[in-house]
Write an enzyme that holds these catalytic residues in place. Structure first.
Site, PDB file in Angstrom:
ATOM      1  N   ALA A   1      37.220 -68.665 -58.041  1.00  0.00           N
ATOM      2  CA  ALA A   1      38.471 -69.352 -57.705  1.00  0.00           C
ATOM      3  C   ALA A   1      39.669 -68.848 -58.499  1.00  0.00           C
ATOM      4  CB  ALA A   1      38.293 -70.858 -57.901  1.00  0.00           C
ATOM      5  N   ALA A   2      39.418 -68.187 -59.639  1.00  0.00           N
ATOM      6  CA  ALA A   2      40.554 -67.669 -60.421  1.00  0.00           C
ATOM      7  C   ALA A   2      40.865 -66.222 -60.069  1.00  0.00           C
ATOM      8  CB  ALA A   2      40.250 -67.787 -61.915  1.00  0.00           C
ATOM      9  N   GLY A   3      40.177 -65.682 -59.081  1.00  0.00           N
ATOM     10  CA  GLY A   3      40.380 -64.272 -58.714  1.00  0.00           C
ATOM     11  C   GLY A   3      41.532 -64.101 -57.746  1.00  0.00           C
ATOM     12  N   GLN A   4      41.700 -62.842 -57.320  1.00  0.00           N
ATOM     13  CA  GLN A   4      42.798 -62.465 -56.404  1.00  0.00           C
ATOM     14  C   GLN A   4      42.747 -63.231 -55.083  1.00  0.00           C
ATOM     15  OE1 GLN A   4      44.356 -58.561 -55.369  1.00  0.00           O
ATOM     16  NE2 GLN A   4      42.186 -58.048 -55.436  1.00  0.00           N
ATOM     17  N   ILE A   5      41.585 -63.235 -54.446  1.00  0.00           N
ATOM     18  CA  ILE A   5      41.478 -63.907 -53.147  1.00  0.00           C
ATOM     19  C   ILE A   5      41.686 -65.405 -53.341  1.00  0.00           C
ATOM     20  CG2 ILE A   5      39.916 -64.489 -51.233  1.00  0.00           C
ATOM     21  CD1 ILE A   5      38.709 -61.686 -51.507  1.00  0.00           C
ATOM     22  N   GLY A   6      41.072 -65.938 -54.391  1.00  0.00           N
ATOM     23  CA  GLY A   6      41.209 -67.360 -54.689  1.00  0.00           C
ATOM     24  C   GLY A   6      42.677 -67.783 -54.766  1.00  0.00           C
TER      25      GLY A   6
ATOM     26  N   ARG B   1      24.014 -48.180 -55.923  1.00  0.00           N
ATOM     27  CA  ARG B   1      23.947 -49.316 -55.013  1.00  0.00           C
ATOM     28  C   ARG B   1      22.906 -50.344 -55.451  1.00  0.00           C
ATOM     29  NH1 ARG B   1      23.306 -49.200 -48.593  1.00  0.00           N
ATOM     30  NH2 ARG B   1      21.169 -48.803 -49.196  1.00  0.00           N
TER      31      ARG B   1
ATOM     32  N   ASN C   1      31.403 -59.162 -51.811  1.00  0.00           N
ATOM     33  CA  ASN C   1      30.638 -58.006 -51.312  1.00  0.00           C
ATOM     34  C   ASN C   1      29.455 -57.637 -52.195  1.00  0.00           C
ATOM     35  OD1 ASN C   1      31.946 -57.257 -48.923  1.00  0.00           O
ATOM     36  ND2 ASN C   1      33.708 -56.546 -50.123  1.00  0.00           N
TER      37      ASN C   1
ATOM     38  N   ASP D   1      37.717 -57.736 -40.687  1.00  0.00           N
ATOM     39  CA  ASP D   1      37.584 -56.550 -39.829  1.00  0.00           C
ATOM     40  C   ASP D   1      38.031 -56.880 -38.398  1.00  0.00           C
ATOM     41  OD1 ASP D   1      36.151 -55.098 -42.006  1.00  0.00           O
ATOM     42  OD2 ASP D   1      34.712 -56.704 -41.653  1.00  0.00           O
TER      43      ASP D   1
ATOM     44  N   HIS E   1      29.746 -55.699 -42.874  1.00  0.00           N
ATOM     45  CA  HIS E   1      31.116 -55.542 -43.389  1.00  0.00           C
ATOM     46  C   HIS E   1      31.101 -54.329 -44.324  1.00  0.00           C
ATOM     47  CE1 HIS E   1      34.980 -56.117 -45.196  1.00  0.00           C
ATOM     48  NE2 HIS E   1      34.425 -56.208 -46.390  1.00  0.00           N
TER      49      HIS E   1
HETATM   50  P1  NAI Z   1      38.528 -60.675 -58.222  1.00  0.00           P
HETATM   51  O1  NAI Z   1      37.768 -59.777 -59.159  1.00  0.00           O
HETATM   52  O2  NAI Z   1      40.012 -60.758 -58.325  1.00  0.00           O
HETATM   53  O3  NAI Z   1      37.969 -62.160 -58.350  1.00  0.00           O
HETATM   54  C1  NAI Z   1      36.613 -62.450 -58.371  1.00  0.00           C
HETATM   55  C2  NAI Z   1      36.430 -63.676 -59.236  1.00  0.00           C
HETATM   56  O4  NAI Z   1      35.066 -64.058 -59.160  1.00  0.00           O
HETATM   57  C3  NAI Z   1      36.738 -63.441 -60.723  1.00  0.00           C
HETATM   58  O5  NAI Z   1      37.695 -64.406 -61.148  1.00  0.00           O
HETATM   59  C4  NAI Z   1      35.395 -63.631 -61.403  1.00  0.00           C
HETATM   60  O6  NAI Z   1      35.509 -64.230 -62.684  1.00  0.00           O
HETATM   61  C5  NAI Z   1      34.687 -64.547 -60.414  1.00  0.00           C
HETATM   62  N1  NAI Z   1      33.225 -64.543 -60.545  1.00  0.00           N
HETATM   63  C6  NAI Z   1      32.406 -63.520 -60.849  1.00  0.00           C
HETATM   64  N2  NAI Z   1      31.139 -63.946 -60.904  1.00  0.00           N
HETATM   65  C7  NAI Z   1      31.152 -65.256 -60.612  1.00  0.00           C
HETATM   66  C8  NAI Z   1      30.150 -66.255 -60.544  1.00  0.00           C
HETATM   67  N3  NAI Z   1      28.857 -65.976 -60.808  1.00  0.00           N
HETATM   68  N4  NAI Z   1      30.516 -67.516 -60.225  1.00  0.00           N
HETATM   69  C9  NAI Z   1      31.804 -67.819 -60.001  1.00  0.00           C
HETATM   70  N5  NAI Z   1      32.800 -66.914 -60.084  1.00  0.00           N
HETATM   71  C10 NAI Z   1      32.481 -65.651 -60.374  1.00  0.00           C
HETATM   72  O7  NAI Z   1      38.066 -60.230 -56.767  1.00  0.00           O
HETATM   73  P2  NAI Z   1      38.738 -60.584 -55.358  1.00  0.00           P
HETATM   74  O8  NAI Z   1      39.751 -59.561 -55.027  1.00  0.00           O
HETATM   75  O9  NAI Z   1      39.126 -62.011 -55.343  1.00  0.00           O
HETATM   76  O10 NAI Z   1      37.505 -60.331 -54.381  1.00  0.00           O
HETATM   77  C11 NAI Z   1      36.349 -61.139 -54.440  1.00  0.00           C
HETATM   78  C12 NAI Z   1      35.230 -60.525 -53.620  1.00  0.00           C
HETATM   79  O11 NAI Z   1      35.574 -60.479 -52.242  1.00  0.00           O
HETATM   80  C13 NAI Z   1      34.880 -59.079 -54.005  1.00  0.00           C
HETATM   81  O12 NAI Z   1      33.466 -58.945 -53.981  1.00  0.00           O
HETATM   82  C14 NAI Z   1      35.474 -58.275 -52.875  1.00  0.00           C
HETATM   83  O13 NAI Z   1      34.804 -57.043 -52.691  1.00  0.00           O
HETATM   84  C15 NAI Z   1      35.239 -59.212 -51.710  1.00  0.00           C
HETATM   85  N6  NAI Z   1      36.019 -58.967 -50.512  1.00  0.00           N
HETATM   86  C16 NAI Z   1      35.407 -59.157 -49.308  1.00  0.00           C
HETATM   87  C17 NAI Z   1      36.080 -58.975 -48.131  1.00  0.00           C
HETATM   88  C18 NAI Z   1      35.383 -59.179 -46.809  1.00  0.00           C
HETATM   89  O14 NAI Z   1      36.017 -58.876 -45.791  1.00  0.00           O
HETATM   90  N7  NAI Z   1      34.173 -59.661 -46.730  1.00  0.00           N
HETATM   91  C19 NAI Z   1      37.473 -58.554 -48.128  1.00  0.00           C
HETATM   92  C20 NAI Z   1      38.062 -58.407 -49.439  1.00  0.00           C
HETATM   93  C21 NAI Z   1      37.337 -58.609 -50.592  1.00  0.00           C
END
Ligand code: NAI
Length: 328
Positions: free
Chosen positions: A12-17, A98, A131, A159, A187
């Site tokens: 929730a503190a990440g970019q998408i969040g 991988r 992902n 997508d 994906h």
């Molecule tokens: P980000 O790195 O900005 O944020 C991810 C957050 O998840 C971080 O705040 C991190 O502390 C937290 N985190 C890590 N492990 C955790 C756990 N065990 N429990 C709770 N929180 C945890 O990444 P962003 O940009 O928000 O992306 C998140 C994910 O979404 C990535 O895996 C990215 O590849 C994926 N993604 C998927 C897409 C899709 O179309 N399916 C599209 C874009 C991104």
């Protein structure tokens, strides 16, 4: 006013969040008459950053936001959750194989599946965004024996939305004119954005564009869009990913429009010859909170080869996590 529902979001503190939470709080996901309680999961070191996000959510004074819970414990964050958006994941770092990536994510999605199984609402709808989304969804699902396999889905909606936008631009149309395209499979870059049934303003899409553009430009552009965003922005897609997650959950909860379908990563029931159990992008319609695969679409030889290639990649990912003991 309806009773509030509980929406769990991980990472929730990440970019998408940072995009997603405000859209959920604004009512974009479940409608303007549905109050919500947000239940936010982060890793311990990110809880301070998360407290800042919570301050901003409070400062938004969203009328539908009836409460916020934060935790670094999935058993707390998933308690009675009606919806769970699993965004937090381990990103691939330079030099990571991988197998390492799958095993690191297994360490996240196995305990989260177990916790959902124990404490979430029995009808919880789970969307995996982090992902590799399809295989992470499979890991969570396989470790949630008390829930139905179909409650676990993966996001191919970004997508799908990218595919709509690229086709609208090429045909000089509005995105709302584009209907019934499908993202089949994973994906990943093996996904198959299929225009064979798509229409633009009621005309067959493939009558409006030439086959060479479709095969050699369109499909790779959609499949590699994520890399193009990273190249341009210096960071991976976030607001568009959040928007796609909103679309996925919105349509799953509230239904698809009559005569139209969307793409969702869901457990294969063997339709279209896709191996049973793989979490695979299919064309689906939704009514009353239940999705159904659109059946009996014609499949050309071109489509068959693409659909099988992306299924093969998902089988390989499944076999790798099976070797790690993460799935049956
Ligand atoms: P980000 O790195 O900005 O944020 C991810 C957050 O998840 C971080 O705040 C991190 O502390 C937290 N985190 C890590 N492990 C955790 C756990 N065990 N429990 C709770 N929180 C945890 O990444 P962003 O940009 O928000 O992306 C998140 C994910 O979404 C990535 O895996 C990215 O590849 C994926 N993604 C998927 C897409 C899709 O179309 N399916 C599209 C874009 C991104």
């Amino acid at each position: 006013m309806k009773e509030p529902v509980r929406v769990a979001v991980t990472g929730a503190a990440g970019q998408i969040g940072y995009s997603l939470l405000f859209r959920i709080a604004a009512g974009d996901m479940l409608g303007q008459d549905q109050p919500i309680i947000l239940q936010l999961l982060e890793v311990t070191p990110a809880l301070k950053a998360l407290s800042g996000v919570v301050m901003e959510l409070n400062d938004g004074a969203f009328p539908l936001l009836h409460g916020i819970v934060t935790s670094d414990d999935p058993m707390v964050a998933f308690k009675d959750a009606d919806y769970a958006l699993l965004v937090g994941a381990m990103p691939r770092k330079a030099g990571m194989e991988r197998g390492d990536l799958l095993s690191a994510n297994g360490g996240i999605f196995k305990p989260q599946g177990e916790a959902l199984s124990e404490v979430a609402s029995r009808g919880v709808k789970v969307l995996v965004v982090g992902n590799p989304a399809n295989t992470n969804a499979l890991i969570a699902q396989q470790n949630a024996p008390k829930l139905d396999a179909g409650q676990f889905t993966a996001m191919v909606r970004l997508d799908h939305n990218r595919a709509i936008s690229q086709l609208a631009a090429k045909t000089d149309s509005l995105v709302s004119d584009v209907k019934n395209l499908t993202i089949w499979g994973n994906h990943s870059s093996t996904q198959y954005p299929d225009l064979s049934q798509a229409t633009v303003g009621g005309k067959k899409a493939l009558d409006l564009v030439d086959q060479q553009w479709y095969e050699e430009e369109y499909i790779p552009t959609v499949a590699k869009r994520g890399a193009a965003i990273i190249e341009a922005r210096g960071a991976s897609s976030a607001a568009s990913a959040a928007s796609a997650a909103i679309d996925h959950m919105h349509d799953w909860a509230l239904g698809t429009k009559d005569g139209e379908w969307v793409s969702m990563g869901i457990p294969s029931d063997g339709s279209y010859g896709i191996p049973k159990g793989l979490i695979y992008g299919f064309p689906v319609t939704v009514k009353g909170g239940k999705y159904a695969i659109v059946q009996d679409l014609p499949v050309s030889d071109f489509s068959r080869a693409k659909m099988d290639a992306t299924a093969k990649e998902l089988e390989e990912e499944r076999d790798a996590v099976r070797d790690l003991g993460l799935v049956k």
